[in-house]
Design an enzyme around this catalytic site. Sequence first.
Site, short mmCIF file in Angstrom:
data_model
loop_
_atom_site.label_atom_id
_atom_site.label_comp_id
_atom_site.label_asym_id
_atom_site.label_seq_id
_atom_site.Cartn_x
_atom_site.Cartn_y
_atom_site.Cartn_z
N GLU A 426 -6.94 -0.08 1.21
CA GLU A 426 -6.95 0.43 -0.17
C GLU A 426 -6.74 -0.70 -1.18
O GLU A 426 -6.00 -0.54 -2.16
CB GLU A 426 -5.88 1.51 -0.34
CG GLU A 426 -6.12 2.73 0.53
CD GLU A 426 -5.04 3.79 0.43
OE1 GLU A 426 -4.08 3.59 -0.35
OE2 GLU A 426 -5.12 4.81 1.12
N GLU A 502 -7.40 6.46 7.82
CA GLU A 502 -6.09 7.01 7.44
C GLU A 502 -6.30 8.45 7.06
O GLU A 502 -7.09 8.76 6.17
CB GLU A 502 -5.49 6.20 6.29
CG GLU A 502 -4.03 6.50 6.00
CD GLU A 502 -3.43 5.48 5.04
OE1 GLU A 502 -3.63 4.28 5.26
OE2 GLU A 502 -2.80 5.90 4.05
#
Length: 819
Positions: A426, A502
């Site tokens: 991210e 994730e």
Amino acid sequence: MIMTRILILVLACCLSARSMARDDRPVRETRLLKEWKFYCGDPDGAADPARDDSDWQRVTVPHDWAITGPFSPDEDLQRVAVAQNMESAPTTKTGRTGGLPYTGTGWYRTRFDVTPGDHVTLLFDGAMSEARVHVNGREVCYWPNGYNAFHVDVTRLLNANGKDNLVAVRLENRPRSSRWYPGAGLYREVRLVITGKARVPVWGTRVTTPLVSDSLATLLVETAIEGRATRVITSIHDRDGHLLAIDTLARDNTAPALQSFAIKTPGLWSPESPRLHEARSRLYAGDTLVDEHVTRFGIREVKIDSSGFFLNGRQRKFRGVCNHHDLGPLGAAVNRAAIRHRLALLKEMGCDAIRTAHNMPSEALVDLCDEMGFMMIVEAFDEWDVAKCENGYHRFFREWAERDLVNMIRHFRDHPSVVLWSIGNEVPTQARPGGGEVARYLRDICHREDPTRLVTCGIDQVDRALANGFASALDLVGFNYRTHRYVDTRERLPGKVLLGSETASTVSSRGVYKFPVAKRANATYPDHQSSSYDVEYCHWSNLPDEDFALADDYSWTLGQFVWTGFDYLGEPTPYDVNAWPNHSSLFGIIDLASLPKDRYWLYRARWNEASSTLHVLPHWTWPGREGLVTPVFVYSSYPSVELFVNGKSQGTRRPDSSSIDDRYRARWMEVAYEPGELRVVARDADGNVREERVTRTAGAPRRVELIPAREVIAGDGEDLLHVTVRVVDKEGNLCPLDNRLASFRVTGGGRFRASANGDPTCLDPFHEPYMHFFNGQLTLIIQSTGLHRDTRVTVSADGLASGRLVIPRFSLPLNPQTN
């Protein structure tokens, strides 16, 4: 039953590791374990050999200076807007890094002796952080990344007689440098690597398997050599030490030695059968043996194409979890026994993969994944050139990213468990112009250092990553959440498969149930807990059922890595904004005390194909809820289940593929609570009863019950044993509402090490011999003292009969030589 299986797994792992050990090898590595001195602060002259350190604290490394606390809401208080959580305005984040005193400066010192003429390298598996290493008063190395391994040649700085050489290490953790609890200090192993003038350097071998099948495997062993060696003899051995192949190579240059081997009917490495091999490389100068280097590896084939992921020719999907590196009440200090215990719990759940979120892992974790059969995504960074944290890794990225990646890859490239490299998580760079160029830069370093593995990255800003070339720069696109974007992204990236890098981020507190039962995002309550009905999540995430469906319905998805396998210190979402005393996460399938939550059995029912699963929730002790609707859920691997309340059938449930809520869970939403008994009957496809499970209303708390994870503890001074401590009634039923204080006494061959209860709001110190129960349970951790005596344990609590346990000593050598 679960604890019995875990015991078998742990002992099998220990014995397998023991069978590969050989006593006739030259001692090449020595751990610097004991006799360290620690000072919390930055005193003058700390690196000076003449400095008096008699008033410094004696510690054993690995060591985490912050885990003993105390907890405080003022520790590393951060005011920030978390962009990846879609926050636009800054808020005060209490407990973001665990409320523990990890910031500041600390020094470590120890001394060692060598033989004059030895070549000596110091090898650090990780040091938190901004490490400055001094030997005999001179700085020899600086390494800022606290998660990466690094090494330094210290030969020229040793005392002439080889005696009394001082290592002094300065570490500094800045405020606002992490998004979770990073730990502090020399929290991973430190080793001396002692060789002669000709040697294989640290991480100097590379083993590849160009051809793999059940009948034949070809191996290439590339060995770098420093100094002059005239001959290299490399032999290949199976896990029992049997010789499989041998090759002798004469050499008269400085190029790496390249040797090839053919192995008939090789034992292939897989999660189901983690067979390991060794390459033993001996260097000779004339007829003199000058060095021996042993590389452990596995023979396996990984293939990922547009149709999916294949291991050894068999298509499969990842059933993985993400984990931060802390070990709950033990902090960040690495302990192989604790990691082995956690992996055994995950193995029993059916988990087959680990993503090391969001940093380079310890060598201990990767070694154990090799041995116990877990595939790994080894991840490098949480931050690139754009900051997430004010004092995060972005300060070092441009100068250090390549060096960090090179160390990580060379460290772990021979490990069969490692199947993918991840270059980030991210990262804000994914959404910036030029983000694709940075991704390609890192990807190309990975390919240069290891052409055999593909590269991924966790993406959460899908449209921007697709538009700027970031996603297309990756070999494999990793999605963090965004389940609603899988299908259209597949259409925009034809031929690409998608990985759930994730997933879920469901939140729950073990043994806590909230009414009415309904799906809710960002649900909060006055007690600062989340419901274990497993229906609560974050506004940017989802429930497990959606991820199961993506894996089942689309062949081009590669499976998932759940956030997270275990609760961890820090990031107490959804209680992260002015919500002290929350200081640990609620995301885990297993809580901070290594006690499974209800969600454990939801995943086990889908993932553990070797064993059946039948689990009922909630508990059935609800004084004051008589007559009120109290839904009952069952997590089951059976085709049908029937629920009875005090003998009255509430109906049968079967998986309903038309409803995401009922596809993977059996639910009875209108059950009225009445004290007594829940009974669940599971049937096979032909209607035959296969298993039953009963939950009863608990009576008055009567005694303390102790359940050890294993029946023995090794007498090596390092082994740990986890003991589940429960409050039960006279019939042995768990008392699920009991939160009284317990105290511990451990004598003999073990000592009290730590305890935890899984309550994200509890401020009891982990390292004092007392802890409150949380919903009737807690975990006590016992450490071996090295004394060859039985260990005696007593747990007491007011108003209850004490629990007692005797643990026999078990002399199994698990670790290499230490100083």
